[in-house]
Write a protein that holds these residues in place. Sequence first.
Motif, PDB file in Angstrom:
ATOM      1  N   ILE A  62      -2.446  -6.835   2.414  1.00  0.00           N
ATOM      2  CA  ILE A  62      -1.403  -5.788   2.436  1.00  0.00           C
ATOM      3  C   ILE A  62      -0.375  -6.160   3.511  1.00  0.00           C
ATOM      4  O   ILE A  62      -0.714  -6.290   4.684  1.00  0.00           O
ATOM      5  N   ALA A  63       0.871  -6.331   3.089  1.00  0.00           N
ATOM      6  CA  ALA A  63       1.940  -6.699   4.023  1.00  0.00           C
ATOM      7  C   ALA A  63       2.949  -5.573   4.228  1.00  0.00           C
ATOM      8  O   ALA A  63       3.744  -5.628   5.171  1.00  0.00           O
ATOM      9  N   LEU A  64       2.916  -4.577   3.350  1.00  0.00           N
ATOM     10  CA  LEU A  64       3.900  -3.498   3.412  1.00  0.00           C
ATOM     11  C   LEU A  64       3.201  -2.173   3.125  1.00  0.00           C
ATOM     12  O   LEU A  64       2.555  -2.016   2.080  1.00  0.00           O
ATOM     13  N   VAL A  65       3.297  -1.239   4.067  1.00  0.00           N
ATOM     14  CA  VAL A  65       2.744   0.102   3.894  1.00  0.00           C
ATOM     15  C   VAL A  65       3.910   1.061   3.725  1.00  0.00           C
ATOM     16  O   VAL A  65       4.863   1.036   4.493  1.00  0.00           O
ATOM     17  N   TYR A  66       3.798   1.913   2.715  1.00  0.00           N
ATOM     18  CA  TYR A  66       4.919   2.787   2.349  1.00  0.00           C
ATOM     19  C   TYR A  66       4.423   4.214   2.176  1.00  0.00           C
ATOM     20  O   TYR A  66       3.382   4.457   1.560  1.00  0.00           O
ATOM     21  N   THR A  67       5.175   5.179   2.716  1.00  0.00           N
ATOM     22  CA  THR A  67       4.899   6.588   2.443  1.00  0.00           C
ATOM     23  C   THR A  67       6.172   7.397   2.603  1.00  0.00           C
ATOM     24  O   THR A  67       7.224   6.883   2.974  1.00  0.00           O
ATOM     25  N   ASP A 126      -5.832  11.178   4.254  1.00  0.00           N
ATOM     26  CA  ASP A 126      -6.998  10.989   5.106  1.00  0.00           C
ATOM     27  C   ASP A 126      -6.835   9.646   5.817  1.00  0.00           C
ATOM     28  O   ASP A 126      -6.903   8.584   5.194  1.00  0.00           O
ATOM     29  N   LEU A 127      -6.635   9.684   7.120  1.00  0.00           N
ATOM     30  CA  LEU A 127      -6.349   8.460   7.878  1.00  0.00           C
ATOM     31  C   LEU A 127      -7.531   7.499   7.884  1.00  0.00           C
ATOM     32  O   LEU A 127      -7.343   6.277   7.939  1.00  0.00           O
ATOM     33  N   GLU A 128      -8.734   8.019   7.805  1.00  0.00           N
ATOM     34  CA  GLU A 128      -9.905   7.141   7.753  1.00  0.00           C
ATOM     35  C   GLU A 128      -9.925   6.347   6.450  1.00  0.00           C
ATOM     36  O   GLU A 128     -10.287   5.164   6.436  1.00  0.00           O
ATOM     37  N   VAL A 129      -9.512   6.979   5.380  1.00  0.00           N
ATOM     38  CA  VAL A 129      -9.432   6.282   4.093  1.00  0.00           C
ATOM     39  C   VAL A 129      -8.327   5.228   4.143  1.00  0.00           C
ATOM     40  O   VAL A 129      -8.502   4.105   3.652  1.00  0.00           O
ATOM     41  N   VAL A 130      -7.200   5.585   4.728  1.00  0.00           N
ATOM     42  CA  VAL A 130      -6.098   4.628   4.871  1.00  0.00           C
ATOM     43  C   VAL A 130      -6.565   3.394   5.641  1.00  0.00           C
ATOM     44  O   VAL A 130      -6.327   2.247   5.237  1.00  0.00           O
ATOM     45  N   GLU A 131      -7.239   3.634   6.752  1.00  0.00           N
ATOM     46  CA  GLU A 131      -7.718   2.510   7.569  1.00  0.00           C
ATOM     47  C   GLU A 131      -8.723   1.659   6.802  1.00  0.00           C
ATOM     48  O   GLU A 131      -8.692   0.422   6.884  1.00  0.00           O
ATOM     49  N   LYS A 132      -9.605   2.294   6.047  1.00  0.00           N
ATOM     50  CA  LYS A 132     -10.600   1.562   5.270  1.00  0.00           C
ATOM     51  C   LYS A 132      -9.917   0.647   4.249  1.00  0.00           C
ATOM     52  O   LYS A 132     -10.305  -0.526   4.085  1.00  0.00           O
ATOM     53  N   VAL A 133      -8.910   1.147   3.574  1.00  0.00           N
ATOM     54  CA  VAL A 133      -8.195   0.339   2.584  1.00  0.00           C
ATOM     55  C   VAL A 133      -7.497  -0.841   3.250  1.00  0.00           C
ATOM     56  O   VAL A 133      -7.504  -1.966   2.730  1.00  0.00           O
ATOM     57  N   LEU A 134      -6.907  -0.618   4.416  1.00  0.00           N
ATOM     58  CA  LEU A 134      -6.255  -1.711   5.146  1.00  0.00           C
ATOM     59  C   LEU A 134      -7.275  -2.766   5.569  1.00  0.00           C
ATOM     60  O   LEU A 134      -7.001  -3.973   5.481  1.00  0.00           O
ATOM     61  N   GLU A 188       0.901   8.134  13.041  1.00  0.00           N
ATOM     62  CA  GLU A 188      -0.468   7.649  12.964  1.00  0.00           C
ATOM     63  C   GLU A 188      -0.618   6.586  11.872  1.00  0.00           C
ATOM     64  O   GLU A 188      -1.319   5.583  12.053  1.00  0.00           O
ATOM     65  N   ILE A 189       0.042   6.799  10.736  1.00  0.00           N
ATOM     66  CA  ILE A 189      -0.012   5.809   9.661  1.00  0.00           C
ATOM     67  C   ILE A 189       0.639   4.507  10.106  1.00  0.00           C
ATOM     68  O   ILE A 189       0.124   3.414   9.848  1.00  0.00           O
ATOM     69  N   GLY A 190       1.775   4.622  10.799  1.00  0.00           N
ATOM     70  CA  GLY A 190       2.465   3.430  11.287  1.00  0.00           C
ATOM     71  C   GLY A 190       1.625   2.642  12.280  1.00  0.00           C
ATOM     72  O   GLY A 190       1.626   1.397  12.267  1.00  0.00           O
ATOM     73  N   GLU A 191       0.886   3.355  13.110  1.00  0.00           N
ATOM     74  CA  GLU A 191       0.014   2.671  14.067  1.00  0.00           C
ATOM     75  C   GLU A 191      -1.064   1.869  13.339  1.00  0.00           C
ATOM     76  O   GLU A 191      -1.342   0.717  13.694  1.00  0.00           O
ATOM     77  N   LEU A 192      -1.646   2.466  12.285  1.00  0.00           N
ATOM     78  CA  LEU A 192      -2.649   1.752  11.501  1.00  0.00           C
ATOM     79  C   LEU A 192      -2.042   0.532  10.804  1.00  0.00           C
ATOM     80  O   LEU A 192      -2.648  -0.548  10.773  1.00  0.00           O
ATOM     81  N   ALA A 193      -0.847   0.700  10.253  1.00  0.00           N
ATOM     82  CA  ALA A 193      -0.177  -0.427   9.583  1.00  0.00           C
ATOM     83  C   ALA A 193       0.028  -1.584  10.546  1.00  0.00           C
ATOM     84  O   ALA A 193      -0.247  -2.746  10.223  1.00  0.00           O
ATOM     85  N   LEU A 202       0.864  -1.178   0.000  1.00  0.00           N
ATOM     86  CA  LEU A 202       0.000   0.000   0.000  1.00  0.00           C
ATOM     87  C   LEU A 202       0.900   1.228   0.000  1.00  0.00           C
ATOM     88  O   LEU A 202       1.653   1.450   0.953  1.00  0.00           O
ATOM     89  N   VAL A 203       0.859   1.997  -1.084  1.00  0.00           N
ATOM     90  CA  VAL A 203       1.626   3.244  -1.166  1.00  0.00           C
ATOM     91  C   VAL A 203       0.679   4.403  -0.912  1.00  0.00           C
ATOM     92  O   VAL A 203      -0.291   4.595  -1.652  1.00  0.00           O
ATOM     93  N   ILE A 204       0.941   5.140   0.156  1.00  0.00           N
ATOM     94  CA  ILE A 204       0.158   6.339   0.477  1.00  0.00           C
ATOM     95  C   ILE A 204       0.844   7.495  -0.231  1.00  0.00           C
ATOM     96  O   ILE A 204       1.943   7.909   0.145  1.00  0.00           O
ATOM     97  N   ASN A 205       0.189   8.003  -1.257  1.00  0.00           N
ATOM     98  CA  ASN A 205       0.850   8.822  -2.269  1.00  0.00           C
ATOM     99  C   ASN A 205       0.222  10.216  -2.351  1.00  0.00           C
ATOM    100  O   ASN A 205      -0.884  10.369  -2.849  1.00  0.00           O
TER     101      ASN A 205
END
Length: 381
Positions: free
Chosen positions: A134-139, A120-128, A154-159, A86-89
């Motif tokens: 998803i095994a790798l989150v990248y930003t 948008d962290l809510e969108v990130v969480e929804k995708v996860l 915050e992104i790392g916590e969701l990952a 998952l690339v947060i771009n």
Amino acid sequence: MLVKRNILLNPGPSTTTDSVKMAQIVPDICPRESEFVKLMGGLREELVKVVHGAVEEYTAVPFCGSGTINIDICLNSLLPEGKKVLVINNGAYSARAVEVCEYYGLPHINLTFPFDQLPDLEVVEKVLCENPDIALVYTTHNETGTGILNPIREIGELAHQHNAVFCVDTTSTYAMRPIDIEKDNIDFCMASAQKGLMAMTGLSFVVGRKAVIEASKNYPKRSYYCNLYMQYDFLERTGEMHFTPPVQTIYATIQALKEYWEEGEARKWARHTRVCEAIHKGLSKLGFRELIPRKWQSGLVVSAIYPDDPNWDFGKVHDYCYEKGFTIYPGKVSGTDTFRLCSLGAIDVEDIEEFFLVFEKALRVNRIQVPVIYQEEKRKY
């Protein structure tokens, strides 16, 4: 030995001290000698300590190349078979990570957000939630093309809540903004010697969890030169990089690390902060508007929008400043013309004040109205 001092306001490489420059002038040595191997071991530990990592749990794996090599290494090396990235771009450098995924044919989700907005962290969480493979989150921490600072903790916590490894491009924040690899929920971060460490180009490194690197031994091998486990394993067994290292750059980096510890994390960040404040002040005085709201900026990169002046010519302004010893840099945003001023390197407020004297003269010489003018109301920052 005196070396002409240029003030680099581009986003790297950065202005260096003479002592770092001179550290490259050493007797010729084969990098396979035990003397050099000892230097490499110490360097790796110091790189981990910059981000407050425990050397028992984290390691630094150096490579010969520019910062982009780190993106390649982490993405191709840390993705297990049958899993997704998952690339947060929201900028040019996360977009580069997407390109790496495409080149390797890695299964990935390109989760895009506007270049001038935070994810948008809510969108990130929804995708996860919707993609348990998803095994790798990248930003990217600081999207250097704009100067926006992403909420990595915050992104790392969701990952981690979704059992994914979190990898962050910290190329333009490492050794500048304080980073705590554990508290910031980072599994892997990366940088190059020529940015926050204020050393020379040619040495890049990944700092990350030993356990994950060792597990990646069994992941698909997608690259020969850019394989994280291969380099790590060779370093652990021999103390040497697998292939020829940038010897002189390593000596310069060791000197730069000495100077980093002498200045101290807090004082160094305070210096970058006051330099950035001086940049804001100078731009404001001349009427320039900024691309990103101050509250979202990294405190290291300021993107200024081109004025609506028929005489504006970035090339001419750049060349005038360059002849006087100051380097400015164009933006990296499609659809919006910007230039960037950065607070990296061995510079301080007086350098910025001197720059703005030159910059204003460059505007006037080129018949650009001062304060600069804008026609569009949307350009408001």
